[in-house]
Design a protein around this motif. Structure first.
Motif, PDB file in Angstrom:
ATOM      1  N   UNK A 150      38.979  70.676  12.421  1.00 22.50           N
ATOM      2  CA  UNK A 150      37.923  69.701  12.139  1.00 22.50           C
ATOM      3  C   UNK A 150      38.473  68.282  12.188  1.00 22.50           C
ATOM      4  N   UNK A 151      39.650  68.073  11.611  1.00 21.10           N
ATOM      5  CA  UNK A 151      40.284  66.755  11.671  1.00 21.10           C
ATOM      6  C   UNK A 151      40.561  66.343  13.110  1.00 21.10           C
ATOM      7  N   UNK A 152      40.970  67.312  13.921  1.00 20.24           N
ATOM      8  CA  UNK A 152      41.264  67.029  15.328  1.00 20.24           C
ATOM      9  C   UNK A 152      40.014  66.516  16.039  1.00 20.24           C
ATOM     10  N   UNK A 153      38.890  67.176  15.827  1.00 18.69           N
ATOM     11  CA  UNK A 153      37.654  66.747  16.472  1.00 18.69           C
ATOM     12  C   UNK A 153      37.165  65.409  15.916  1.00 18.69           C
ATOM     13  N   UNK A 154      37.406  65.170  14.638  1.00 14.21           N
ATOM     14  CA  UNK A 154      36.898  63.954  14.003  1.00 14.21           C
ATOM     15  C   UNK A 154      37.714  62.717  14.349  1.00 14.21           C
ATOM     16  N   UNK A 155      38.972  62.903  14.665  1.00 20.51           N
ATOM     17  CA  UNK A 155      39.886  61.772  14.834  1.00 20.51           C
ATOM     18  C   UNK A 155      39.382  60.714  15.819  1.00 20.51           C
ATOM     19  N   UNK A 156      38.899  61.077  17.011  1.00 17.73           N
ATOM     20  CA  UNK A 156      38.443  60.033  17.942  1.00 17.73           C
ATOM     21  C   UNK A 156      37.271  59.211  17.405  1.00 17.73           C
ATOM     22  N   UNK A 157      36.450  59.805  16.543  1.00 12.81           N
ATOM     23  CA  UNK A 157      35.323  59.070  15.963  1.00 12.81           C
ATOM     24  C   UNK A 157      35.831  57.956  15.058  1.00 12.81           C
ATOM     25  N   UNK A 285      33.040  72.888   8.635  1.00 14.77           N
ATOM     26  CA  UNK A 285      31.952  71.905   8.651  1.00 14.77           C
ATOM     27  C   UNK A 285      32.048  70.923   7.491  1.00 14.77           C
ATOM     28  N   UNK A 286      32.496  71.385   6.341  1.00 16.57           N
ATOM     29  CA  UNK A 286      32.673  70.472   5.212  1.00 16.57           C
ATOM     30  C   UNK A 286      33.720  69.417   5.542  1.00 16.57           C
ATOM     31  N   UNK A 287      34.837  69.872   6.099  1.00 21.01           N
ATOM     32  CA  UNK A 287      35.902  68.937   6.451  1.00 21.01           C
ATOM     33  C   UNK A 287      35.463  67.990   7.562  1.00 21.01           C
ATOM     34  N   UNK A 288      34.743  68.503   8.541  1.00 17.24           N
ATOM     35  CA  UNK A 288      34.306  67.655   9.652  1.00 17.24           C
ATOM     36  C   UNK A 288      33.436  66.507   9.153  1.00 17.24           C
ATOM     37  N   UNK A 289      32.427  66.822   8.354  1.00 19.58           N
ATOM     38  CA  UNK A 289      31.510  65.768   7.909  1.00 19.58           C
ATOM     39  C   UNK A 289      32.195  64.791   6.963  1.00 19.58           C
ATOM     40  N   UNK A 290      33.149  65.270   6.184  1.00 20.03           N
ATOM     41  CA  UNK A 290      33.925  64.350   5.349  1.00 20.03           C
ATOM     42  C   UNK A 290      34.721  63.373   6.209  1.00 20.03           C
ATOM     43  N   UNK A 291      35.190  63.855   7.359  1.00 21.20           N
ATOM     44  CA  UNK A 291      36.101  63.066   8.189  1.00 21.20           C
ATOM     45  C   UNK A 291      35.390  62.078   9.103  1.00 21.20           C
ATOM     46  N   UNK A 292      34.110  62.283   9.392  1.00 12.15           N
ATOM     47  CA  UNK A 292      33.413  61.384  10.322  1.00 12.15           C
ATOM     48  C   UNK A 292      32.479  60.402   9.613  1.00 12.15           C
ATOM     49  N   UNK A 293      32.310  60.532   8.302  1.00 13.13           N
ATOM     50  CA  UNK A 293      31.458  59.571   7.606  1.00 13.13           C
ATOM     51  C   UNK A 293      32.194  58.243   7.486  1.00 13.13           C
ATOM     52  N   UNK A 294      31.512  57.115   7.438  1.00  8.89           N
ATOM     53  CA  UNK A 294      30.051  56.973   7.396  1.00  8.89           C
ATOM     54  C   UNK A 294      29.395  56.882   8.774  1.00  8.89           C
ATOM     55  N   UNK A 295      30.202  56.989   9.845  1.00  7.82           N
ATOM     56  CA  UNK A 295      29.612  56.809  11.175  1.00  7.82           C
ATOM     57  C   UNK A 295      28.599  57.903  11.492  1.00  7.82           C
ATOM     58  N   UNK A 296      28.896  59.130  11.085  1.00  5.96           N
ATOM     59  CA  UNK A 296      27.984  60.247  11.315  1.00  5.96           C
ATOM     60  C   UNK A 296      27.757  60.977   9.997  1.00  5.96           C
ATOM     61  N   UNK A 297      26.559  61.504   9.811  1.00 10.48           N
ATOM     62  CA  UNK A 297      26.252  62.271   8.609  1.00 10.48           C
ATOM     63  C   UNK A 297      25.546  63.562   9.003  1.00 10.48           C
ATOM     64  N   UNK A 298      25.705  64.616   8.198  1.00 10.13           N
ATOM     65  CA  UNK A 298      25.061  65.888   8.549  1.00 10.13           C
ATOM     66  C   UNK A 298      23.543  65.812   8.513  1.00 10.13           C
TER      67      UNK A 298
END
Length: 350
Positions: A150-157, A285-298
């Motif tokens: 999840x961190x890997x996918x979130x990093x570019x954001x 999914x929990x980790x992903x949404x934590x890592x991309x906020x505030x730019x993206x939210x579930x």
């Protein structure tokens, strides 16, 4: 570095031989028209480059390259089907740091290249995930792996880089919708798809318009265990390799790998679902949404991300070549059946 105590399963020997034979027969001899370049030629050059006789083929070969390793030097020499995109490699390095291999293109002293694109890199840290004990893996280690995924996918954001800002003038939803329509109308898909697979593709088609709301990011298009190294003690991801087809694409498009590589696993061509699937998905999914906020939210972006993931999954395995060759090619048929096994496991978009 790959620990010597971890060895791939018995499937690897046949896999490697077939992949290496195909690389030299199809890529080198036919496409490059260089029958003079052989496996022995590449091994000889690798020994010359690294200054050692201690060279061996990698235990797991990729489909687009021939990889040699010197463990005493801690180096890899890789002969590739195509040259890598320097801009994508640079962007990956700036975003992921040591999680990506630092590849340098080899040239002769006179500045000329070897006829096959040749790269040198350090041996990836950790253990190739295909060399870890046969799944199912302990759930605590698997949860650490998918959290890192999840961190890997979130990093570019999280990274602001103008190289990630270019947008297709016509958007991405319209071409994706056109392709989904073609899949749904393809005779082989109609004939071979299960009801669940057919319904899922129709569901994605209904919501594909959502993907144009997502940011464009650096995307590794094949984030599966075959291209990953991990720490066997805790399951943490230590390296992601094979950036052949890295590109700028819609966020989420490669997240299908969670379901193909971690929620499910395959033994003897039979796909199984992890017993604690719900736990694994929740961690990711929990980790992903934590890592991309505030730019993206579930709440706002969840449906679009799930649509993007589904579009990526369909594009991966339901290629027209795959559909056209079902029944004539065992590898293609296997690919299609794997799709039918994991595609309906992806979450509904809304």
């Amino acid at each position: 570095m790959l620990a010597p105590d971890y060895q791939p399963g018995p499937w690897a020997e046949q896999w490697n031989q077939e992949i290496i034979d195909d690389f030299f027969d199809t890529t080198v001899r036919r496409k490059l028209e260089r029958p003079d370049i052989t496996r022995a030629t590449c091994i000889g050059l690798a020994r010359e480059i690294l200054g050692t006789e201690e060279i061996e083929p990698a235990r797991i070969q990729g489909v687009c390259s021939f990889t040699l390793i010197s463990r005493s030097k801690g180096k890899v020499v890789q002969f590739r089907r195509h040259a890598l995109d320097d801009d994508m490699l640079s962007l990956a390095s700036s975003i992921y740091g040591g999680l990506t291999p630092r590849l340098s293109r080899y040239t002769f002293e006179d500045g000329n290249d070897f006829p096959i694109p040749t790269y040198i890199a350090n041996v990836a840290p950790g253990v190739h995930m295909m060399c870890l004990p046969q799944p199912p893996f302990p759930v605590d280690k698997l949860c650490r792996t998918v959290s890192d995924l999840a961190d890997f996918f979130a990093k570019p954001v999280q990274v602001s880089d103008q190289r990630q800002s270019a947008r297709h003038p016509d958007g991405y939803a319209a071409p994706a919708a056109k392709r989904l329509d073609s899949v749904l109308e393809h005779p082989a898909f109609k004939r071979n798809a299960t009801t669940a697979t057919m319904d899922f593709v129709k569901h994605v088609r209904e919501h594909v318009h959502l993907i144009d709301s997502l940011p464009l990011v650096l995307t590794h298009t094949d984030v599966i265990p075959m291209n990953m190294f991990a720490n066997p003690d805790d399951g943490s991801i230590t390296s992601v390799i094979d950036w052949d087809h890295a590109c700028i694409d819609i966020f989420g498009k490669s997240m299908w790998s969670l379901y193909e590589g971690f929620v499910t696993y395959t033994i003897d061509d039979v796909t199984h679902v992890q017993e604690q699937r719900d736990v694994i998905e929740n961690v990711f999914w929990t980790r992903l949404w934590e890592s991309v906020k505030p730019r993206l939210t579930p709440e706002v972006d969840g449906p679009a991300v799930r649509a993007s993931m589904a579009v990526g999954a369909i594009a991966r395995y339901l290629r027209f070549r795959t559909l056209d060759e079902i029944g004539d090619n065992d590898d293609v048929a296997s690919s299609f059946w794997r799709t039918k096994a994991f595609l309906p496991l992806l979450p509904r978009i809304t």
